[in-house]
Scaffold this active site. Structure first.
Site, mmCIF file in Angstrom:
data_model
loop_
_atom_site.group_PDB
_atom_site.id
_atom_site.type_symbol
_atom_site.label_atom_id
_atom_site.label_comp_id
_atom_site.label_asym_id
_atom_site.label_seq_id
_atom_site.Cartn_x
_atom_site.Cartn_y
_atom_site.Cartn_z
ATOM 1 N N CYS A 82 0.820 -1.220 0.000
ATOM 2 C CA CYS A 82 0.000 0.000 0.000
ATOM 3 C C CYS A 82 0.849 1.263 0.000
ATOM 4 O O CYS A 82 0.304 2.360 -0.028
ATOM 5 C CB CYS A 82 -0.962 0.003 1.173
ATOM 6 S SG CYS A 82 -0.164 0.284 2.745
ATOM 7 N N TYR A 114 -0.598 5.063 7.419
ATOM 8 C CA TYR A 114 0.181 3.818 7.523
ATOM 9 C C TYR A 114 1.222 3.768 6.407
ATOM 10 O O TYR A 114 2.382 3.422 6.627
ATOM 11 C CB TYR A 114 -0.778 2.634 7.421
ATOM 12 C CG TYR A 114 -0.124 1.274 7.435
ATOM 13 C CD1 TYR A 114 0.318 0.699 8.627
ATOM 14 C CD2 TYR A 114 0.037 0.543 6.260
ATOM 15 C CE1 TYR A 114 0.900 -0.554 8.636
ATOM 16 C CE2 TYR A 114 0.620 -0.708 6.261
ATOM 17 C CZ TYR A 114 1.050 -1.252 7.457
ATOM 18 O OH TYR A 114 1.635 -2.506 7.464
HETATM 19 O O1 GFB Z 1 -7.914 -6.351 3.347
HETATM 20 P P1 GFB Z 1 -8.470 -4.984 3.370
HETATM 21 O O2 GFB Z 1 -8.990 -4.466 4.653
HETATM 22 O O3 GFB Z 1 -7.325 -3.963 2.951
HETATM 23 O O4 GFB Z 1 -9.647 -4.847 2.276
HETATM 24 P P2 GFB Z 1 -6.761 -3.192 1.673
HETATM 25 C C1 GFB Z 1 -9.549 -5.332 0.985
HETATM 26 C C2 GFB Z 1 -10.837 -5.110 0.223
HETATM 27 O O5 GFB Z 1 -11.844 -5.990 0.745
HETATM 28 C C3 GFB Z 1 -11.436 -3.709 0.233
HETATM 29 C C4 GFB Z 1 -13.070 -5.294 0.908
HETATM 30 O O6 GFB Z 1 -11.920 -3.379 -1.042
HETATM 31 C C5 GFB Z 1 -12.607 -3.857 1.206
HETATM 32 O O7 GFB Z 1 -13.645 -2.932 0.964
HETATM 33 N N1 GFB Z 1 -13.872 -5.917 1.961
HETATM 34 C C6 GFB Z 1 -15.119 -6.428 1.805
HETATM 35 C C7 GFB Z 1 -13.535 -6.081 3.250
HETATM 36 N N2 GFB Z 1 -15.600 -6.883 2.960
HETATM 37 C C8 GFB Z 1 -14.641 -6.688 3.880
HETATM 38 C C9 GFB Z 1 -14.555 -6.979 5.293
HETATM 39 O O8 GFB Z 1 -15.459 -7.506 5.918
HETATM 40 N N3 GFB Z 1 -13.392 -6.647 5.913
HETATM 41 C C10 GFB Z 1 -12.345 -6.048 5.244
HETATM 42 N N4 GFB Z 1 -11.231 -5.747 5.916
HETATM 43 N N5 GFB Z 1 -12.419 -5.766 3.916
HETATM 44 C C11 GFB Z 1 -4.932 -2.659 3.398
HETATM 45 C C12 GFB Z 1 -4.444 -1.466 4.164
HETATM 46 O O9 GFB Z 1 -5.733 -2.215 2.384
HETATM 47 O O10 GFB Z 1 -3.874 -3.358 2.797
HETATM 48 C C13 GFB Z 1 -3.450 -1.875 5.150
HETATM 49 O O11 GFB Z 1 -5.528 -0.781 4.748
HETATM 50 C C14 GFB Z 1 -2.424 -2.857 4.612
HETATM 51 O O12 GFB Z 1 -2.836 -0.733 5.593
HETATM 52 C C15 GFB Z 1 -3.012 -3.924 3.698
HETATM 53 O O13 GFB Z 1 -1.434 -2.166 3.934
HETATM 54 C C16 GFB Z 1 -1.960 -4.715 2.965
HETATM 55 O O14 GFB Z 1 -6.060 -4.133 0.755
HETATM 56 O O15 GFB Z 1 -7.779 -2.311 1.041
#
Ligand code: GFB
Length: 328
Positions: free
Chosen positions: A110, A137
């Site tokens: 990210c 972050y």
């Molecule tokens: O894994 P995630 O939280 O992080 O979310 P990122 C990935 C995608 O899954 C997003 C969708 O498009 C979310 O909207 N999503 C759908 C969900 N349902 C859910 C749910 O119930 N929980 C979550 N968590 N997501 C992170 C960064 O970004 O990447 C961190 O915020 C970190 O800082 C990580 O660097 C590697 O991939 O969007």
């Protein structure tokens, strides 16, 4: 790094650190040092210096960080910035002062600009604006990369940085408020099975694409890089296995055995539209990911069943979002 070397794994209770300790132990390393956050708060500079003075580690894996999924990153922006910058400043500086032979710092995919070309090469770093949901972050992690490079340039320290893509594995945070998408979805589907819910609500449009790497593969890459890589440039660590959130949800639904419907709440953020790393640099050195996404997910689901479902430790909305931090 030979088997008798003293190795400090910072963050050994977390997803990445626990996999590294497991990998090193399997490789026969028998002098691994760890501390929990209760024993050593890495934001405390004095405590960090005392620890390094006492233990004198030769190799350090810096896997300690405040981490979380898209919601935690959005809500606790100051904490994500402060904790990560503090941990990095204290540990990297102590590695220099106490003569650590080599340090491996973990960045994140990210940290690259939100709209950069795909797949993402290491050279795209700082070439454009960041994704807003995790900007603090990302900036903290960029500072960590710059820190390692600066100590190398000024003091000739052998400090390297790698950029893992989105990770998943056992010992993750299986909670929707704190967790990343894979552990969140596993917890949500099992909770829905338990409650006999007819549908589950997931976040965003389901359209974003994500690349996923099984954490045991990352641990193997980390051990490989510690031995084989010594350059100021960060190096990407990805699997090349990309999937939309909608398809990922379908796959996890199938593996968990949930029969209901999936509904996407489009008011919730999507985050980056796509984050696919170009891992040709590490592939050319001789490392590549081994675990197929379906196999890795099956393993994590099986683990979750045994450790959380059967023991009654499911926590999809534990509410302790702010307290989740891996630092020891
Ligand atoms: O894994 P995630 O939280 O992080 O979310 P990122 C990935 C995608 O899954 C997003 C969708 O498009 C979310 O909207 N999503 C759908 C969900 N349902 C859910 C749910 O119930 N929980 C979550 N968590 N997501 C992170 C960064 O970004 O990447 C961190 O915020 C970190 O800082 C990580 O660097 C590697 O991939 O969007």
């Amino acid at each position: 790094m030979n088997k008798a070397c003293k190795i400090y794994v910072a963050g050994h209770t977390g997803l990445v650190g626990s996999a590294i300790v497991k990998r090193l132990s399997l490789d026969g390393c028998n002098n691994i040092v760890t501390r929990t956050i209760a024993q050593l708060d890495l934001r405390d500079q004095k405590a960090v210096n005392q620890f390094f003075e006492c233990e004198q580690p030769e190799f350090v894996f810096l896997a300690a960080a405040r981490v979380g999924g898209i919601l935690a990153n959005t809500m606790y922006r100051a904490d994500f910035m402060y904790d990560n910058v503090a941990i990095q400043l204290n540990v990297v500086h102590a590695c220099y002062v106490y003569g650590v032979k080599k340090l491996l710092f973990f960045g994140s995919s990210c940290i690259y600009p939100r709209d950069c070309p795909q797949p993402i090469c290491e050279t795209y770093l700082m070439s454009g604006p960041l994704e807003i949901t995790n900007e603090p972050y990302a900036i903290a992690k960029i500072a960590g990369v710059a820190l390692c490079r600066s100590y190398r340039e000024q003091y000739n320290s052998s400090f390297i940085s790698c950029m893992p893509t989105n990770l998943y594995g056992t010992h993750d945070t299986f909670c929707q408020l704190n967790g990343h998408v894979i552990p969140s979805l596993i917890a949500i589907f099992f909770d829905a099975i338990y409650r006999q819910s007819k549908s589950v609500v997931l976040w965003g449009t389901g359209k974003p694409l994500r690349e996923f790497l099984y954490v045991d593969d990352l641990a193997q890459a980390a051990s490989f890089l510690m031995d084989q890589y010594d350059s100021p440039e960060p190096i990407n660590v990805g699997s090349g296995q990309e999937i939309s959130i909608r398809d990922l949800a379908g796959l996890i639904k199938e593996i968990t055995g949930y029969n209901g419907e999936i509904v996407f709440d489009c008011v919730k953020p999507d985050g980056s539209p796509r984050k696919l790393l170009d891992s040709s640099k590490i592939n050319a050195l001789g490392w590549s990911a081994k675990t197929a996404l379906r196999d890795g997910l099956q393993h994590v689901v099986d683990w979750y069943k045994v450790h959380c479902v059967e023991t009654g430790h499911m926590q999809i909305d534990s509410g302790h979002i702010k307290d989740k931090v891996i630092m020891g």
